[in-house]
Design an enzyme around this catalytic site. Structure first.
Site, mmCIF file in Angstrom:
data_model
loop_
_atom_site.group_PDB
_atom_site.id
_atom_site.type_symbol
_atom_site.label_atom_id
_atom_site.label_comp_id
_atom_site.label_asym_id
_atom_site.label_seq_id
_atom_site.Cartn_x
_atom_site.Cartn_y
_atom_site.Cartn_z
ATOM 1 N N MET A 13 1.036 -1.085 -0.104
ATOM 2 C CA MET A 13 0.106 -0.033 0.073
ATOM 3 C C MET A 13 0.755 1.197 0.137
ATOM 4 O O MET A 13 0.584 2.245 -0.789
ATOM 5 C CB MET A 13 -0.878 -0.228 1.298
ATOM 6 C CG MET A 13 -2.059 -0.821 1.144
ATOM 7 S SD MET A 13 -3.162 -0.682 -0.293
ATOM 8 C CE MET A 13 -4.240 1.118 0.494
ATOM 9 N N ASN A 32 11.881 3.145 4.949
ATOM 10 C CA ASN A 32 11.469 1.927 5.503
ATOM 11 C C ASN A 32 12.165 1.311 6.609
ATOM 12 O O ASN A 32 13.374 1.269 6.438
ATOM 13 C CB ASN A 32 11.051 0.634 4.126
ATOM 14 C CG ASN A 32 10.259 -0.493 4.770
ATOM 15 O OD1 ASN A 32 9.041 -0.229 4.791
ATOM 16 N ND2 ASN A 32 10.803 -1.598 4.747
ATOM 17 N N SER A 128 -9.311 4.141 0.560
ATOM 18 C CA SER A 128 -9.922 3.089 0.143
ATOM 19 C C SER A 128 -9.585 2.828 -1.141
ATOM 20 O O SER A 128 -9.328 3.752 -2.056
ATOM 21 C CB SER A 128 -11.324 3.099 0.264
ATOM 22 O OG SER A 128 -12.090 1.868 -0.334
ATOM 23 N N LYS A 182 -14.087 6.080 7.299
ATOM 24 C CA LYS A 182 -13.441 4.870 6.289
ATOM 25 C C LYS A 182 -13.907 3.631 7.234
ATOM 26 O O LYS A 182 -14.136 2.618 6.710
ATOM 27 C CB LYS A 182 -11.846 4.950 6.537
ATOM 28 C CG LYS A 182 -11.244 3.773 5.931
ATOM 29 C CD LYS A 182 -11.638 3.695 4.658
ATOM 30 C CE LYS A 182 -11.241 2.481 3.984
ATOM 31 N NZ LYS A 182 -10.587 1.151 4.281
ATOM 32 N N HIS A 185 -17.265 3.202 6.011
ATOM 33 C CA HIS A 185 -17.307 2.723 4.550
ATOM 34 C C HIS A 185 -17.043 1.362 4.625
ATOM 35 O O HIS A 185 -17.815 0.381 3.973
ATOM 36 C CB HIS A 185 -16.038 3.511 3.974
ATOM 37 C CG HIS A 185 -15.539 2.791 2.589
ATOM 38 N ND1 HIS A 185 -14.863 1.521 2.578
ATOM 39 C CD2 HIS A 185 -15.738 2.996 1.370
ATOM 40 C CE1 HIS A 185 -14.644 1.300 1.431
ATOM 41 N NE2 HIS A 185 -15.323 2.165 0.595
ATOM 42 N N ASN A 186 -16.179 0.676 5.510
ATOM 43 C CA ASN A 186 -16.025 -0.942 5.555
ATOM 44 C C ASN A 186 -17.332 -1.508 5.985
ATOM 45 O O ASN A 186 -17.439 -2.588 5.498
ATOM 46 C CB ASN A 186 -14.760 -1.158 6.441
ATOM 47 C CG ASN A 186 -13.256 -0.862 5.664
ATOM 48 O OD1 ASN A 186 -13.259 0.174 4.597
ATOM 49 N ND2 ASN A 186 -12.443 -1.292 5.819
ATOM 50 N N GLU A 189 -19.368 -1.585 3.208
ATOM 51 C CA GLU A 189 -18.876 -2.609 2.341
ATOM 52 C C GLU A 189 -19.192 -4.022 2.839
ATOM 53 O O GLU A 189 -19.596 -4.857 1.911
ATOM 54 C CB GLU A 189 -17.591 -2.340 2.317
ATOM 55 C CG GLU A 189 -16.343 -3.402 1.680
ATOM 56 C CD GLU A 189 -14.816 -3.261 2.155
ATOM 57 O OE1 GLU A 189 -14.539 -2.168 1.772
ATOM 58 O OE2 GLU A 189 -14.294 -4.226 2.457
HETATM 59 C C1 6PG Z 1 -10.695 -0.833 1.237
HETATM 60 C C2 6PG Z 1 -10.987 -1.955 2.042
HETATM 61 C C3 6PG Z 1 -9.969 -2.293 2.774
HETATM 62 C C4 6PG Z 1 -10.119 -3.515 3.755
HETATM 63 C C5 6PG Z 1 -10.395 -4.624 3.040
HETATM 64 C C6 6PG Z 1 -10.555 -5.856 4.018
HETATM 65 O O1 6PG Z 1 -11.476 0.316 1.392
HETATM 66 O O2 6PG Z 1 -9.777 -0.646 0.637
HETATM 67 O O3 6PG Z 1 -12.310 -1.711 2.739
HETATM 68 O O4 6PG Z 1 -9.445 -1.200 3.548
HETATM 69 O O5 6PG Z 1 -9.039 -3.655 4.708
HETATM 70 O O6 6PG Z 1 -11.732 -4.781 2.455
HETATM 71 O O7 6PG Z 1 -11.133 -6.067 5.018
HETATM 72 P P1 6PG Z 1 -11.775 -7.373 5.810
HETATM 73 O O8 6PG Z 1 -10.455 -8.235 5.707
HETATM 74 O O9 6PG Z 1 -12.272 -7.017 7.129
HETATM 75 O O10 6PG Z 1 -12.689 -7.852 4.797
#
Ligand code: 6PG
Length: 477
Positions: A13, A32, A128, A182, A185-186, A189
Site C-alpha cells: 500500500m 522503510n 480506500s 473509513k 465505509h468498511n 462494504e
Molecule cells: C478498502 C477496504 C480495505 C479493507 C479490506 C479488507 O476500502 O480498500 O475496505 O480497507 O481492509 O476490504 O477487509 P476485511 O479483511 O475486514 O474483509
C-alpha cells in the site's frame, strides 16, 4: 531539491501510494524500516518519477520541505505509535504526520490530541481502493485540522480517483473524522457484500442456476441502477473456473469468511452510539457464523424444509424480484451507515458534509457505485435528511420493491435459505414506518419488574404503575 512529501512503510500500500504521488509529479522521500524495500522500490520504479531514498529517520525528515508532510503506512495499532514516536521528536512546529492505515478513530483522536500539544498536525486518513486504488487513484478521506488540509489537500486531490473531473478526496472533519468515515465505509462494504452473496445463494438455491449463469445475471444488473464495483467483481469471481479442478472457483473455496476488524469496529461503535445498524451487524455476524466450523459441523443434521427449486411463473420473475429486493436492502444498508456517520459527527462535533462524502465515494473506493451519486444528490438537496429512505428516488425504489422484497424473503424462509441481510433490512424498514411499536409493552415489562418508569402518550412526565397495589399510575422518580 527537497521532497514535497514522504512515505514511510513501503509494503504494497505504501509503495503504491508513493509511486502514485511520484507519477503525478511530486518528489517523494522514501523510508522503510528494512532498507531493502526502499532500494527495491527505487530500482524497480525509479523511472516513474522523482524519489529521494533515505535510510534513517533523520535523513528522511531532512529530505522533506517545510511544513514537512510525512505519510505513515504501517500496520494499525502499536506499530503506528512506534513510528510516530520515532519521527515526532525530529519534527518542527507545523509539520504534518499522516496516518493512512486503517486505524481505529479513537486511536487517531488520542494521537491527534497528543501531537497537537507538541505543535504538530496529525491527520488520520482513510484510504480506500486496495492496492490498485492506491496506485491508480484511491478515494481519500483525511481528518485532522483545516490548516493541515491546506498543504495536504492539493497533493492528495492530485492522486485520488476522479469522477466527472472532481477529485475523490475532501477534508472530512477534525481529528478522527477521516478514520471514522473509513470505518463506516468498511461496515457498508461488509453489508453490501453480504447482500450480494445472499442474492447469489437465492438464485442458486431457488432457481438451481450454476455460478456461470448467475455471473450473467450480475453482469446484466451491472448495466442498471446496481452498477457498482462490487457487482462487477462478483460477476468475475462467479464466472471464474478453478484452473486445478475445472470446477467453478466459488465451489472450491472454503465457505468461512474472514475479517480484519473494521466491520466489527463499526458495529461496536454503532452500539455505543445507539444507532441501529442492523444490516452491518448481520453482515459481521454472518461472517462469524460461517467461520464457526465446530458449531456448524454439530448442527449440520438439524431438520429443515424440503428444498424444491421454484418452477413456472414464480421462477420466471424470481431473478427480477431478487434485483428489487437487493436494491431496497442496499438502500437500507447505506441509510444505516450514513445515519451512523451523522450520529458520530454529532457526538464528536465533526460537522461532516454527507453529500460531499457520498461524492468522494463515487470513485476509487471499494463501495464505488452509480448509486452514490444519488446519495450525494439527496444530501445536497436536504443536508439534514433524517434517512435516505425518504429521499425521492429511494422512496420510490422501496415502494416499487414492496412485493418483490417480501416475496423473495418468504421464498427464502420457505426453502430454508439463510438471508440475514435481506431480512434485517426489511425488518428495519417495517420498524421505522410502524405507527406503533411493541416497545410500549417492553416499557411496561420494565416498569413491572424494576419500577423503571415509562412516559405516556397523553401526559408529560415519567410514571410508575403500582403493579402490586392498586394498579394506578403515580408520577415516577
Ligand atoms: C478498502 C477496504 C480495505 C479493507 C479490506 C479488507 O476500502 O480498500 O475496505 O480497507 O481492509 O476490504 O477487509 P476485511 O479483511 O475486514 O474483509
Amino acid at each position: 531539491k527537497k521532497a514535497s512529501i514522504g512515505v514511510t512503510g513501503l509494503a504494497v500500500m505504501g509503495r503504491n501510494l508513493a509511486r502514485n504521488l511520484a507519477r503525478h509529479g511530486h518528489t517523494v522521500a522514501l523510508h522503510n524500516r528494512s532498507e531493502q524495500r526502499t532500494r527495491d522500490l527505487v530500482e524497480q520504479f525509479g523511472d516513474e518519477g522523482e524519489f529521494i531514498p533515505t535510510y534513517s529517520a533523520q535523513e528522511f525528515v531532512d529530505a522533506l520541505e517545510r511544513p514537512r508532510k510525512l505519510v505513515i503506512m504501517v500496520k494499525a495499532g502499536a506499530p503506528t505509535d512506534a513510528v510516530i514516536e520515532e519521527f515526532a521528536p525530529l519534527l518542527e512546529e507545523g509539520d504534518v504526520i499522516v496516518d493512512a492505515g486503517n486505524a481505529h478513530f479513537a486511536d487517531t483522536r488520542r494521537r491527534e490530541a497528543a501531537l497537537r500539544e507538541r505543535g504538530l498536525h496529525f491527520v488520520g486518513t482513510g484510504v480506500s481502493g486496495g492496492e490498485e486504488g492506491a496506485l491508480h487513484g484511491p478515494s481519500i478521506m483525511p481528518g485532522g485540522s483545516k490548516e493541515s488540509y491546506e498543504s495536504l489537500g492539493p497533493l492528495f486531490e492530485s492522486i485520488s480517483a476522479k469522477v466527472d473531473g472532481d477529485p475523490c478526496c475532501t477534508h472530512i472533519g477534525p481529528d478522527g473524522a477521516g478514520h471514522f468515515v473509513k470505518m463506516v465505509h468498511n461496515g457498508i462494504e461488509y453489508s453490501d457484500m453480504q447482500l450480494i452473496a445472499e442474492s447469489f445463494d437465492l438464485l442458486r438455491g431457488a432457481l438451481g442456476y450454476e455460478p456461470g449463469q448467475i455471473a450473467e445475471v450480475f453482469r446484466t444488473w451491472n448495466t442498471g441502477r446496481l452498477d457498482s464495483y462490487l457487482i462487477e467483481i462478483t460477476a468475475e469471481v462467479l464466472a471464474h473456473t478453478d484452473a486445478a479442478t475445472g470446477k467453478p472457483f466459488v465451489d472450491i473455496v472454503t465457505d468461512q469468511a474472514e475479517q480484519k476488524g473494521t466491520g466489527r469496529w463499526t458495529v461496536q461503535i454503532g452500539l455505543d452510539l445507539g444507532v441501529p445498524i442492523s444490516g452491518i451487524a448481520e453482515a459481521v455476524f454472518a461472517r462469524s457464523l460461517s467461520g464457526s466450523a465446530d458449531l456448524r459441523a454439530a448442527s449440520r443434521g438439524l431438520p429443515g424444509p424440503t428444498r424444491a427449486p421454484l418452477t413456472g411463473a414464480a421462477a420466471e420473475t424470481f431473478a427480477d424480484d431478487v434485483e428489487r429486493a437487493l436494491y431496497a436492502s442496499k438502500i437500507v444498508a447505506y441509510a444505516q451507515g450514513f445515519n451512523q456517520i451523522q450520529a458520530g459527527g454529532a457526538e464528536y462535533g465533526w460537522d461532516i458534509d454527507l453529500g460531499a462524502l457520498a461524492a468522494i465515494w463515487r470513485g476509487g473506493c471499494i463501495i464505488r457505485a452509480k448509486f452514490l451519486d444519488d446519495i450525494r444528490a439527496a444530501y445536497a438537496a436536504e443536508p439534514g435528511l433524517p434517512t435516505l429512505l425518504t429521499a425521492g428516488d429511494f422512496r420510490k425504489a422501496v415502494e416499487d420493491a414492496q412485493d418483490a422484497w417480501r416475496s423473495v424473503i418468504s421464498t427464502a424462509v420457505r426453502l430454508g435459505i439463510p438471508t440475514p441481510g435481506f431480512s434485517t433490512a426489511l425488518a428495519y424498514y417495517d420498524g421505522l414506518r410502524a405507527e406503533r411499536l411493541p416497545a410500549a409493552l417492553v416499557q411496561g415489562q420494565r416498569d413491572f419488574f424494576g419500577a423503571h418508569t415509562y412516559r405516556r402518550v397523553d401526559r408529560e412526565g415519567s410514571f410508575h404503575t403500582r403493579w402490586a397495589e392498586d394498579g394506578r399510575p403515580e408520577a415516577g422518580a
